[in-house]
Write a protein that holds these residues in place. Structure first.
Motif, PDB file in Angstrom:
ATOM      1  N   ASN A   1       0.900  -0.967  -0.036  1.00 35.48           N
ATOM      2  CA  ASN A   1      -0.021  -0.215  -0.098  1.00 35.48           C
ATOM      3  C   ASN A   1       0.749   1.039  -0.103  1.00 35.48           C
ATOM      4  OD1 ASN A   1      -1.833   2.203   0.630  1.00 35.48           O
ATOM      5  ND2 ASN A   1      -3.126   0.906   1.761  1.00 35.48           N
TER       6      ASN A   1
ATOM      7  N   GLY B   1      -0.263   4.362   0.341  1.00 34.46           N
ATOM      8  CA  GLY B   1      -0.920   5.577   1.115  1.00 34.46           C
ATOM      9  C   GLY B   1      -2.102   5.674   0.952  1.00 34.46           C
TER      10      GLY B   1
ATOM     11  N   ASN C   1      -5.816   4.935   2.577  1.00 38.14           N
ATOM     12  CA  ASN C   1      -6.672   4.664   3.635  1.00 38.14           C
ATOM     13  C   ASN C   1      -7.874   4.343   3.400  1.00 38.14           C
ATOM     14  OD1 ASN C   1      -4.369   5.147   5.399  1.00 38.14           O
ATOM     15  ND2 ASN C   1      -4.458   7.224   5.247  1.00 38.14           N
TER      16      ASN C   1
ATOM     17  N   SER D   1      -6.198   9.056  -0.455  1.00 42.12           N
ATOM     18  CA  SER D   1      -4.823   8.806  -1.082  1.00 42.12           C
ATOM     19  C   SER D   1      -3.898   9.870  -0.824  1.00 42.12           C
ATOM     20  CB  SER D   1      -5.009   8.575  -2.461  1.00 42.12           C
ATOM     21  OG  SER D   1      -3.507   8.733  -3.131  1.00 42.12           O
ATOM     22  N   ASN D   2      -2.689   9.535  -0.360  1.00 45.28           N
ATOM     23  CA  ASN D   2      -1.648  10.763  -0.077  1.00 45.28           C
ATOM     24  C   ASN D   2      -0.960  11.100  -1.303  1.00 45.28           C
ATOM     25  OD1 ASN D   2       0.222   8.480  -0.339  1.00 45.28           O
ATOM     26  ND2 ASN D   2       0.591   8.513   1.927  1.00 45.28           N
TER      27      ASN D   2
END
Length: 483
Positions: free
Chosen positions: A166, A168, A170, A188-189
């Motif tokens: 993963n 980033g 969540n 998403s980051n």
């Protein structure tokens, strides 16, 4: 040999005292030389250790004078308000001294996706009756989650969050109830325009959990950070701007208030450089003091015999004197690769005093500028020339570091000296043990011999007494007493 206290009891002679005296004389003769040598070796080892420590401390100060540490620029941000940090900045040593007005219009952020209303009634809804794969992608990042038959929405959330690949994403579930039901929310980051999270599948049952009109929709798209530098707009896919202002890195943390921008000042770090040079002088002078103490000669009183001051641990050793002689040569040299007018320590105000220590003098004797005046002028008007003198490729820092390393590094001159001294101390320990064994053997031999002599003398005395008694009992025998 202890515990034998009857020697001489037969003869009445002080043979035990005689043996003790002979053993003490032999012990003093054998051990005094060894213990004296060992004491000198241990003192020398301690002295060499103190010399190495002082050199290492000076070398640490020298390292701080390298170009990267010395000619740094100081980036100061004046925040729009006192209670919040909107912008952080750092500058390389090549940054130009300047001031900038910076407005933070927008922060970079990742995308947010949500499942459709009513797609799931609860977190325990089964999402597929057959196996499949969900692929998550944003920017150039991807990872996959395996969906097994009978997996629930909550189990999918857990599988996404715990996936080792993963990048980033969540996953959360909001249980709204009613017609909305339970919604899967993905954030998403991966920030930046065009970097929205996209989910695809290889099983049509997973369409409600994939990007598309009937599945997950983007409620918040990924976006760039946007700033204005002196009215010029710049963007970044992340909240870090590198070289938007050349040789400067900006990190945006908050949107600035309307009409109230941040102020960035890029300055020469003259205060930091001054502190490093002063520390360099301090550590060199501490080295001078340490060497003076280590090589201090022993002094005698007026009678020429009484020791009034013991000498230093390395008195008579040429090593510390050679080190200091070469260091003074380096510090007093003319560095031809330096900038014109700044090729010596004297040119920037650093000189030797009468005791051989470095100083920035305040004296204006003979009408010349003081060392402090030259030093302050160099920092304010020729900052990079100062950095070049100390930290250039052939500057003071490189020359000193190379020289000191010969002594302080592992396997260097001082390490070799320490190893030799430890070997000699180990040998003296063995010599001391051997001498003590010899003294024990010597005492045993003496006691055996004097015990035999004591017994013989006792027997002879007893025989003499018996003979005398018998003679005195003979008729007509008279023992004359000497007068």
């Amino acid at each position: 040999m202890t515990g034998v206290n009857f020697l001489g009891s037969a003869s009445g002679l002080p043979l035990n005292e005689l043996v003790n005296t002979l053993v003490k004389t032999e012990r003093d003769a054998k051990l005094s030389r060894i213990t004296s040598t060992r004491s000198k070796l241990e003192s020398s080892l301690s002295g060499v250790g103190r010399l190495k420590s002082a050199l290492s401390g000076f070398r640490d100060a020298v390292t701080q004078l390298s170009t990267n540490n010395l000619n740094a620029r100081k980036a100061t941000v004046i925040q729009p308000t006192d209670n919040k940090t909107y912008l952080e900045a750092s500058a390389s040593s090549r940054a130009v001294v300047a001031n900038f007005d910076i407005r933070v219009q927008q922060l970079a952020s990742g995308s947010r996706l949500e499942s459709a209303d009513g797609a799931f009634s609860s977190a325990n809804d089964v999402i597929a009756t057959s196996d499949g794969t969900l692929t998550f992608a944003a920017g150039d990042k991807t990872f996959e989650v395996a969906v097994t038959a009978g997996m629930t929405l909550n189990q999918l959330r857990q599988a996404i969050n715990s996936n080792g690949d993963n990048f980033g994403v969540n996953a959360n579930i909001i249980n709204a109830g009613g017609a909305v039901g339970s919604k899967l929310v993905l954030t998403s980051n991966i920030s930046g325009d065009g970097n929205d999270l996209v989910i695809t599948n290889n099983n049509a049952e997973l369409d409600p959990l994939s990007s598309g009109a009937s599945g997950l929709t983007v409620v918040t798209p990924a976006q760039n950070a946007v700033i204005e530098v002196d009215g010029i707009t710049a963007t970044s896919a992340t909240n870090t701007f590198t070289n938007v202002i050349q040789e400067i890195e900006l990190k945006v943390l908050e949107v600035t208030p309307a009409g109230n921008n941040a102020r960035l000042n890029i300055e020469m770090d003259s205060a930091g450089t001054k502190e490093k040079v002063e520390n360099f002088i301090k550590k060199y002078n501490e080295l001078v003091d340490q060497v003076t103490a280590l090589t201090r000669p022993r002094t005698l009183g007026s009678d020429g015999k009484t020791v009034t001051n013991e000498g230093g641990a390395l008195t008579g050793d040429s090593l510390p004197r050679n080190i200091m002689s070469q260091l003074r040569g380096i510090l007093g040299a003319n560095f031809t690769d330096a900038d014109e007018g700044f090729s010596t320590l004297y040119a920037m105000g650093v000189t030797f005093d009468k005791s051989g220590k470095l100083e920035i003098s305040t004296s204006t004797a003979f009408g010349a500028d003081s060392g402090k005046q030259r030093f302050d002028k160099a920092l304010s008007q020729n900052f990079d020339s100062v950095a070049n003198l100390f930290g250039g490729d052939n500057g003071i820092s490189k020359k000193l570091d190379s020289f000191i390393s010969e002594f302080t590094q592992s396997g260097g001159i001082i390490a070799s000296r320490e190893q030799t001294l430890r070997s000699q101390i180990d040998k003296s320990t063995k010599d001391l043990a051997a001498a003590n064994r010899y003294i024990d053997s010597y005492e045993q031999t003496l006691r055996a011999r004097y015990t035999a002599l004591d017994s013989l003398l006792g027997s002879m005395q007893n025989l003499a007494s018996t003979v005398t008694a018998q003679l005195t009992n003979l008729p007509g025998f008279t023992l004359k007493k000497s007068r």
